[in-house]
Motif scaffolding. Sequence first.
Motif, mmCIF file in Angstrom:
data_model
loop_
_atom_site.group_PDB
_atom_site.id
_atom_site.type_symbol
_atom_site.label_atom_id
_atom_site.label_comp_id
_atom_site.label_asym_id
_atom_site.label_seq_id
_atom_site.Cartn_x
_atom_site.Cartn_y
_atom_site.Cartn_z
ATOM 1 N N LYS A 1 41.988 42.317 35.703
ATOM 2 C CA LYS A 1 40.925 43.242 35.296
ATOM 3 C C LYS A 1 40.768 43.275 33.780
ATOM 4 N N ILE A 2 41.882 43.191 33.073
ATOM 5 C CA ILE A 2 41.815 43.154 31.610
ATOM 6 C C ILE A 2 41.063 41.914 31.157
ATOM 7 N N GLN A 3 41.388 40.785 31.788
ATOM 8 C CA GLN A 3 40.721 39.536 31.447
ATOM 9 C C GLN A 3 39.234 39.583 31.803
ATOM 10 N N PHE B 1 33.402 40.227 30.147
ATOM 11 C CA PHE B 1 32.135 40.961 30.126
ATOM 12 C C PHE B 1 31.753 41.342 28.693
ATOM 13 N N ILE B 2 32.740 41.735 27.890
ATOM 14 C CA ILE B 2 32.464 42.087 26.495
ATOM 15 C C ILE B 2 31.952 40.868 25.746
ATOM 16 N N GLN B 3 32.582 39.730 25.991
ATOM 17 C CA GLN B 3 32.151 38.489 25.346
ATOM 18 C C GLN B 3 30.711 38.134 25.723
ATOM 19 N N GLU C 1 32.816 48.452 31.074
ATOM 20 C CA GLU C 1 33.258 49.848 31.174
ATOM 21 C C GLU C 1 33.690 50.181 32.597
ATOM 22 N N ILE C 2 32.937 49.707 33.586
ATOM 23 C CA ILE C 2 33.280 49.954 34.996
ATOM 24 C C ILE C 2 34.629 49.336 35.343
ATOM 25 N N VAL C 3 34.860 48.101 34.876
ATOM 26 C CA VAL C 3 36.128 47.423 35.148
ATOM 27 C C VAL C 3 37.291 48.165 34.489
ATOM 28 N N SER D 1 36.055 48.665 21.848
ATOM 29 C CA SER D 1 34.947 47.715 21.683
ATOM 30 C C SER D 1 33.753 48.093 22.552
ATOM 31 N N VAL D 2 34.041 48.467 23.796
ATOM 32 C CA VAL D 2 32.968 48.832 24.732
ATOM 33 C C VAL D 2 32.274 50.115 24.288
ATOM 34 N N LEU D 3 33.059 51.137 23.975
ATOM 35 C CA LEU D 3 32.480 52.432 23.596
ATOM 36 C C LEU D 3 31.691 52.327 22.295
#
Length: 388
Positions: free
Chosen positions: A157-159, A164-166, A174-176, A196-198
Motif C-alpha cells: 500500500k505504501i508503494q 499514485f503521487i508520482q 489519500e484513499i490508499v 505530500s498528498v495533503l
Amino acid sequence: MRKLLLYIFLLLLFFGGLLFGHAAIGEKGRIFIAMGDWRIQMTVVSAVISLLIGFVVLVILWWAIKRIIRMISGSRNWFGVLSRRKQSKAFFNAISACTIGDYESAQKYVNKTFPGDFDGANYMLAADIDRRVNNGRNVENLLSIAETFPESEASAKIQQAAWFIQQHQFKQAEIVLESIDAKAQQQAVVVRLWLSVLAALGKWTLVKEKLSDHKKALGDDYVQWAQQAVQGEFAEIASKQGANALKEKWESLPRAAKKDIANQIVYVQLLIDQGLSKDAEPILVELAKKSRHPAFHGLFKQLKHPAPIHAMRLIESWIKADPDNAALYSVLAHMAYNSGDYVLAEKAVRKALELASNPEDGRLLARLLEKQNAFEKANNVYKGLLTS
C-alpha cells in the motif's frame, strides 16, 4: 513444527508395533463386515494392514490431486521442493539483475516466481521493475495482489500510494493511505507520503496536524515541511485576501509559532513577494537581531527599496564582529545593489570574492561592471565563471 509432531507420531507407531505387534499377530480374533449380500471376513492383522495401505493410498491421491489443481490454475509449483528451489533462484536472479540495472532480465526472472511462496515480496519487486520497463502499466495490478498477503500488505500500500503521487493522482493516494494500518501510519515514510498528498490537495491545516504529531519521526525534514505548510497557508491568504490579511494572520499566531524560524522566513518572504519590501525590512531586522541564522541572508538580499538603512546597519555591525565572513559581505553587496548604491555594492562584492569564490557574487560584479560600460571586464568575469 507440524512435521516434527508427525515424525514423533510415526516413531511412536513404529516402536509400538515392535513392542506389541507380536500380541496382535498371535490373536485369533476375526472381523466381519456385512453390507447387504456382500460379506467380508478378515483377521485383526489383515484389517490393520488394510487400513495402513488405505491410508497410504489416500495420502498419495491427495498429493496428486493438489498437484493437478495447481497445474490447472497456472501454478509453477508442480513438483514440490524442486520447483520452489527454481522459483527461489529466479527471485535471487531478479534481485541481482536489478542491482546492476538490467531490468529487462529482472522482469523475465521475476515472472518465473509467480505465484511462489514469497509472502508477496515477488509481486512488489515485479511492480518496481514494471515501473522502469513498462512505465508502470501493470503496477496497480501487481501491488493489489501483493496486498492480499498479510506480510506485505502495508508495504504494498505504501508503494501504491507513492505511485499514485508520482502520477499526480492525489485523491487515490489519500484513499490508499487511509487504509494502511495504525502501526504503519507511524513510519516516517508514510508520514512523508501523507504530507505530500495533503500539501498537493491544499489541506494545510491537516498538514500542520501531521507535523505536530510526527515531529520526531520527520527529524531534519521537519523544518522544511513546517516552512512549506506555513508558506502554503500564508500564500493562500495573501492571494485571496491580500497583504493586510497576511499581517493579521501573523499577529494572531501564538507566540511559539512566531518564534519558529520556518514561520518567520515564510512570513517575510511573502511580504517581499507581495511587493512590500519596505514593510518587510523592520520585521526582518528585528527577527535577525534575535537569531543570526544564515537562512535570513537570502531574505536580506531580496530587499529592494531605496535606503534600507536599518538592514544595512545590522549587516555592517555583523561584519565588524566577523570581518572575514564572505557571506556577510555578499549580503551587503546585494542590498546595496538593489537600493541603487553601486559604489558600496562593488566594494562589498569584491571583498566577498576576495574571501571566497561564489558564482552569485561573480554575476553581481559583472552586472556592476556593465553599468560602468566596462563590458570587456564584465565578459572576463563571465568567462571566469564558465571555466570555474
